[in-house]
Motif scaffolding. Structure first.
Motif, mmCIF file in Angstrom:
data_model
loop_
_atom_site.group_PDB
_atom_site.id
_atom_site.type_symbol
_atom_site.label_atom_id
_atom_site.label_comp_id
_atom_site.label_asym_id
_atom_site.label_seq_id
_atom_site.Cartn_x
_atom_site.Cartn_y
_atom_site.Cartn_z
ATOM 1 N N TYR A 8 0.796 -1.666 -0.215
ATOM 2 C CA TYR A 8 0.045 0.038 0.136
ATOM 3 C C TYR A 8 0.879 1.216 0.185
ATOM 4 O O TYR A 8 1.631 1.272 0.313
ATOM 5 N N PHE A 9 0.196 2.368 -0.430
ATOM 6 C CA PHE A 9 0.745 3.677 -0.363
ATOM 7 C C PHE A 9 -0.938 4.748 0.144
ATOM 8 O O PHE A 9 -1.521 4.094 -0.067
ATOM 9 N N ILE A 10 -0.232 4.917 1.127
ATOM 10 C CA ILE A 10 -1.120 5.486 1.711
ATOM 11 C C ILE A 10 -1.000 7.157 2.770
ATOM 12 O O ILE A 10 0.237 7.673 2.130
ATOM 13 N N SER A 11 -2.036 8.075 2.446
ATOM 14 C CA SER A 11 -1.977 9.287 3.242
ATOM 15 C C SER A 11 -2.302 8.978 4.366
ATOM 16 O O SER A 11 -3.169 8.729 4.831
ATOM 17 N N HIS A 12 -0.925 9.608 5.492
ATOM 18 C CA HIS A 12 -1.252 9.580 6.729
ATOM 19 C C HIS A 12 -1.968 10.569 7.659
ATOM 20 O O HIS A 12 -1.338 10.374 8.951
ATOM 21 N N GLY A 13 -2.256 11.799 6.998
ATOM 22 C CA GLY A 13 -3.068 12.521 7.580
ATOM 23 C C GLY A 13 -2.584 13.536 8.259
ATOM 24 O O GLY A 13 -0.673 13.435 7.909
ATOM 25 N N GLY A 14 -2.357 14.395 8.875
ATOM 26 C CA GLY A 14 -2.082 15.191 10.118
ATOM 27 C C GLY A 14 -1.076 14.963 10.859
ATOM 28 O O GLY A 14 -2.359 15.014 11.878
ATOM 29 N N GLY A 15 0.012 15.521 11.450
ATOM 30 C CA GLY A 15 0.331 15.113 12.886
ATOM 31 C C GLY A 15 0.132 13.397 13.235
ATOM 32 O O GLY A 15 -0.754 12.865 12.986
ATOM 33 N N PRO A 16 -0.859 13.843 15.188
ATOM 34 C CA PRO A 16 -1.792 13.553 15.788
ATOM 35 C C PRO A 16 -2.680 13.333 15.929
ATOM 36 O O PRO A 16 -3.838 13.600 16.250
ATOM 37 N N GLY A 171 2.752 7.777 3.540
ATOM 38 C CA GLY A 171 3.059 9.980 2.952
ATOM 39 C C GLY A 171 1.941 10.475 2.863
ATOM 40 O O GLY A 171 1.347 10.621 3.485
ATOM 41 N N LEU A 172 1.883 11.006 1.800
ATOM 42 C CA LEU A 172 0.830 11.843 1.255
ATOM 43 C C LEU A 172 0.590 12.004 -0.077
ATOM 44 O O LEU A 172 2.183 12.909 -0.687
ATOM 45 N N SER A 173 -0.255 12.180 -0.427
ATOM 46 C CA SER A 173 -0.130 12.153 -2.314
ATOM 47 C C SER A 173 -0.138 13.324 -2.642
ATOM 48 O O SER A 173 -0.192 14.551 -3.897
ATOM 49 N N TYR A 174 0.071 14.601 -1.842
ATOM 50 C CA TYR A 174 -0.097 15.613 -1.332
ATOM 51 C C TYR A 174 0.931 16.970 -0.668
ATOM 52 O O TYR A 174 0.036 15.714 0.646
ATOM 53 N N HIS A 175 1.611 16.877 -0.518
ATOM 54 C CA HIS A 175 2.236 17.947 1.061
ATOM 55 C C HIS A 175 2.957 18.773 -0.070
ATOM 56 O O HIS A 175 4.178 18.746 0.077
ATOM 57 N N LEU A 229 6.182 11.942 -1.041
ATOM 58 C CA LEU A 229 6.202 10.835 -2.469
ATOM 59 C C LEU A 229 6.909 10.056 -2.820
ATOM 60 O O LEU A 229 6.699 8.787 -2.901
ATOM 61 N N VAL A 230 8.135 9.749 -1.876
ATOM 62 C CA VAL A 230 9.272 8.938 -2.170
ATOM 63 C C VAL A 230 8.819 7.859 -1.354
ATOM 64 O O VAL A 230 9.132 6.508 -1.930
ATOM 65 N N PRO A 231 7.970 7.402 -0.890
ATOM 66 C CA PRO A 231 7.363 5.953 -0.139
ATOM 67 C C PRO A 231 6.230 4.985 -1.183
ATOM 68 O O PRO A 231 6.361 3.841 -1.246
ATOM 69 N N SER A 260 -5.194 10.467 -1.683
ATOM 70 C CA SER A 260 -5.372 9.073 -2.115
ATOM 71 C C SER A 260 -4.643 7.914 -1.589
ATOM 72 O O SER A 260 -3.824 8.606 -1.356
ATOM 73 N N ASN A 261 -5.041 6.747 -1.727
ATOM 74 C CA ASN A 261 -4.297 5.869 -0.991
ATOM 75 C C ASN A 261 -4.335 4.815 -2.420
ATOM 76 O O ASN A 261 -5.742 4.803 -2.955
ATOM 77 N N PHE A 262 -3.365 4.134 -2.293
ATOM 78 C CA PHE A 262 -2.785 2.933 -3.981
ATOM 79 C C PHE A 262 -2.574 1.951 -2.567
ATOM 80 O O PHE A 262 -2.032 1.553 -2.378
#
Length: 265
Positions: A8-16, A171-175, A229-231, A260-262
């Motif tokens: 998976y590649f996931i967007s992990h959201g913001g901070g805690p 990571g995040l698909s936008y950062h 994006l690297v992950p 998005s997550n993939f």
């Protein structure tokens, strides 16, 4: 283990965010997607290998501690978020296996005895495995951000998918920390659309597109520094010939971001 794990590649959201009710409400759809991930697997993993955009090193580093500490790598959040614990056990033997596989690529690699879980790891894992009973370890990204090298790391780690290890790029698909809110809408939407289309291509074309990601629409607006994006490159490299799907997609998080997550395989 008899079944191959996806990656998976996931967007992990913001901070805690899981520990802040207002933020958590804003990530409700992401939370649902992360909570579904264990149910989408062929069987319970032996461990999760997380490649987080928040751990950068010169040589590839592999977390080796049996009980990794916490890393509070965020600023300006409520005091209680600096006391969070996610006490998942490490996986030293699997870390040694991962390091040996990466060593075979010729890239520099080391075992790290002191690195702790960063929020790119412990925040999504709090949703995926809230009991913190899933063995967990991290592999760093290299500070050079080289896409081809990170694909190669994924290729090296691919055998672990048949050994019960779930590989997750976090990571995040936008950062772009300077361009959140409504101004993020157009660039994040354009880049996310390109990314989704690129990942739907046949494997050879998909890889070529991802290696040339800087030519994508709004690429450098979305990723002025591509640590988040690297992950993706490592998750892709570990499942290079397998189809991609998009288990999470949302417009308008954090005031305007499309993310998005993939899943691969």
């Amino acid at each position: 283990m008899s079944s191959r794990m996806p990656t998976y590649f996931i967007s992990h959201g913001g901070g805690p965010w899981p520990w802040i009710p207002q933020m958590r409400a804003g990530f409700a759809a992401l939370e649902q997607a992360l909570a579904r991930m264990p149910e989408e697997l062929p069987e319970r993993p032996k461990a999760v290998l997380m490649v987080s955009g928040h751990w950068e090193t010169e040589a590839v580093s592999v977390m080796h501690a049996a009980r990794p500490p916490m890393v509070y790598d965020y600023h300006g959040f409520p005091p209680h978020t600096y006391e969070i614990t996610y006490p998942a056990p490490g996986a030293p033997a699997l870390a040694e296996r991962a390091a040996a596989l990466i060593e075979g690529t010729g890239l520099p690699v080391r075992l790290d005895e002191t690195q702790g879980y960063d929020h790119g790891t412990f925040a999504p894992m709090e949703i995926m495995y809230p009991q913190a009973d899933m063995p967990l370890f991290q592999v760093s990204i290299r500070k050079n951000y080289d896409p081809a090298q990170h694909v190669e790391i994924g290729r090296a780690l691919a055998p672990m998918r048949d050994e019960g290890v779930l590989i997750v790029g976090s990571g995040l698909s936008y950062h772009n920390l300077r361009l959140f809110g409504p101004q993020a809408k157009a660039p994040s939407m354009a880049f996310d659309a390109w990314l989704s289309d690129a990942l739907a291509l046949p494997p050879a074309e998909r890889l070529a597109a991802l290696l040339g990601w800087e030519s994508a629409p709004s690429a450098r607006l979305c990723h002025p520094q591509e640590d988040h994006l690297v992950p993706l490159f490592t998750a892709l490299g570990a499942a290079e010939s397998e189809p991609a799907s998009r288990p999470y997609h949302e417009d308008g998080i954090m005031g305007g971001v499309t993310a998005s997550n993939f899943r691969f395989g």
